[in-house]
Design an enzyme around this catalytic site. Structure first.
Site, PDB file in Angstrom:
ATOM      1  N   LYS A   1       0.811  -1.219   0.000  1.00 23.75           N
ATOM      2  CA  LYS A   1       0.000   0.000   0.000  1.00 23.75           C
ATOM      3  C   LYS A   1       0.844   1.268   0.000  1.00 23.75           C
ATOM      4  CE  LYS A   1      -4.112  -2.124   1.971  1.00 23.75           C
ATOM      5  NZ  LYS A   1      -3.700  -3.529   2.171  1.00 23.75           N
TER       6      LYS A   1
HETATM    7  C1  LIG Z   1      -4.461  -4.608   1.698  1.00 28.73           C
HETATM    8  C2  LIG Z   1      -3.736  -5.878   1.597  1.00 28.73           C
HETATM    9  C3  LIG Z   1      -4.153  -6.902   0.715  1.00 28.73           C
HETATM   10  C4  LIG Z   1      -5.433  -6.823  -0.093  1.00 28.73           C
HETATM   11  O1  LIG Z   1      -5.386  -5.885  -1.125  1.00 28.73           O
HETATM   12  P1  LIG Z   1      -6.733  -5.385  -1.813  1.00 28.73           P
HETATM   13  O2  LIG Z   1      -6.304  -4.389  -2.825  1.00 28.73           O
HETATM   14  O3  LIG Z   1      -7.582  -4.775  -0.726  1.00 28.73           O
HETATM   15  O4  LIG Z   1      -7.410  -6.584  -2.412  1.00 28.73           O
HETATM   16  C5  LIG Z   1      -3.379  -8.037   0.615  1.00 28.73           C
HETATM   17  N1  LIG Z   1      -2.248  -8.194   1.356  1.00 28.73           N
HETATM   18  C6  LIG Z   1      -1.836  -7.242   2.211  1.00 28.73           C
HETATM   19  C7  LIG Z   1      -0.610  -7.496   3.017  1.00 28.73           C
HETATM   20  C8  LIG Z   1      -2.549  -6.053   2.361  1.00 28.73           C
HETATM   21  O5  LIG Z   1      -2.123  -5.136   3.230  1.00 28.73           O
END
Ligand SMILES: *Cc1c(COP(=O)(O)O)cnc(C)c1O
Length: 429
Positions: free
Chosen positions: A107
């Site tokens: 993210k």
């Molecule tokens: C947020 C997150 C996901 C999921 O991603 P999305 O875009 O919400 O499907 C998967 N793995 C980790 C470690 C995350 O922080």
């Protein structure tokens, strides 16, 4: 570029307005009015382009002329100041590691891009935005680090007291400056509820509240970059690509589908989930039946009603057959996930964490149907972020990377709140 609300009850807005508002006034997610394929010449010479050049070509049409080229290139360059290695795990199976950013979660890219867009839009104005986020762990840290010291933006993060890991808590609570952490006496859903209430509260209009999860287009769109980077690396193999994303709110995979719309040759997508299986069930039955989320070891994917599902539907023209042609989705239990972490380690000496392992499982299943392809699973967090489960499953001690080490000694600063009135009082103070 204009964006419309998927609820179709709100006026079209510019890129800037969509970023500043987050969600449309009719509560719909914003979606780009047009999507143009990139020229063939771009794909023909992609291996000669840097990541930053690729990212500029990919995002440019979605920003339009609202950020001048020079500034947009600068934003991209700051956003992508780390590596995205593709690691061979088995013959024809690769892990695309998205966790080499400052908080070691994928993210980081979206958070850094969004914060810099907001900063650009606020430049020279008195206007202040307040980014309000509820986090169950990973999002908060990435947003906190991504927005640190960004002018004109205050960040308020709500997290459930005692329910995030020590590392995650440190990442949220030790930065200071324009970042405030509020420790909520409750669970994640309570945090989320309070944030939703604040967005609707007329008394808080003047705070220009916005969200920083993947409903915001500036968090969602830059996730397209990863898929292009992977293609660039594997193009020379000249085989169809199957990509598996460990999915929670389905923002990441939805960006992958958009990348394909831009002409990126991806044969098939797999959305791999834990037991929160609303989308796998939908593909089987054609019925979308969201459920409250259940807790798992891949907790960043504990989502019962994925917010980006509606965007995926739009990308496939709300046509179930189109959807199924391009896209599979499978769900795995914690037991299967642990088994996979162990297996990957034994077979390949590669340490996966629970989210990546779910992605690996979905990929393996799909590759049975695409035996002559290359498979990629996204590794969305560094194993240290989920060290409790990883260390227990593998009986190994993980060493702590520098990015994490540096926050562990810092002092936690947070304020405790127990209800919406507390949050409102804080925002008004
Ligand atoms: C947020 C997150 C996901 C999921 O991603 P999305 O875009 O919400 O499907 C998967 N793995 C980790 C470690 C995350 O922080």
């Amino acid at each position: 570029m204009n964006y419309y609300s998927l609820n179709k009850q709100a006026p079209k807005v510019s890129f800037q307005e969509a970023v500043v508002q987050g969600l449309a006034p009719d509560k719909g997610l914003y979606f780009p009015e047009s999507i143009s394929k990139l020229p063939q010449s771009f794909f023909d010479s992609i291996e000669n382009l840097s990541n930053e050049e690729i990212a500029f070509e990919v995002i440019n049409q979605f920003v339009g002329n609202e950020i001048p080229e020079k500034e947009l290139r600068q934003i991209i360059s700051e956003t992508l100041s780390f590596d995205f290695p593709l690691i061979k795990v088995e013959e024809n199976i690769y892990s695309l590691e998205l966790f080499h950013g400052p908080t070691m979660a994928f993210k980081d890219v979206g958070a850094r891009f969004m914060s810099r867009c907001l900063a650009y839009f606020n430049k020279g104005k008195d206007l202040k935005n307040t980014v309000l986020v509820a986090t169950s762990g990973d999002t908060g840290g990435a947003v906190a680090a991504g927005f640190l010291d960004v002018k004109g933006v205050e960040v308020v993060i709500l997290y459930p007291s005692g329910k995030v890991s020590d590392i995650q808590e440190k990442q949220l609570t030790t930065l200071g400056q324009n970042i405030t952490a509020l420790e909520v006496d409750g669970v994640f859903d309570d945090c989320q509820e309070m944030v939703k209430k604040a967005f609707l509260d007329e008394d808080l209009k003047f705070k220009n509240l916005t969200s920083a999860n993947s409903i915001n287009i500036a968090r969602w769109l830059p996730q397209m970059f990863y898929f292009f980077f992977a293609y660039k690396e594997l193009k020379k193999e000249n085989k169809p690509l199957v990509i598996s994303c460990p999915s929670g709110n389905f923002g990441n995979i939805c960006a992958g589908i958009l990348a394909k719309k831009l002409g990126l040759p991806i044969e098939h997508f797999v959305a791999s989930t834990n037991i929160n299986d609303t989308v796998p069930k939908f593909l089987k039955t054609g019925k979308y039946d969201p459920k409250p989320s259940k807790a798992t070891i891949s907790n960043a994917m504990d989502v019962g009603n994925p917010s980006n599902f509606i965007r995926i539907q739009e990308l496939y023209g709300n046509d179930l057959e189109n959807f199924r042609n391009d896209f599979s989705s499978y769900s795995f239990s914690d037991e299967e996930t642990k088994q996979a972490i162990l297996e990957i380690y034994k077979k390949s000496n590669y340490i996966a964490e629970p989210h990546g392992a779910v992605g690996f499982l979905g990929l393996k299943r799909e590759l049975e149907k695409y035996p002559n392809s290359i498979g990629i699973f996204l590794e969305t967090a560094h194993p240290i972020k989920f060290s409790d489960s990883v260390q227990e499953i593998l009986s190994v001690k993980l060493s702590i990377p520098e990015q994490i080490e540096s926050v562990l000694d810092k002092e936690k600063k947070s304020s405790k709140i127990s209800n919406y009135e507390d949050l409102k009082a804080f925002l008004l103070s």
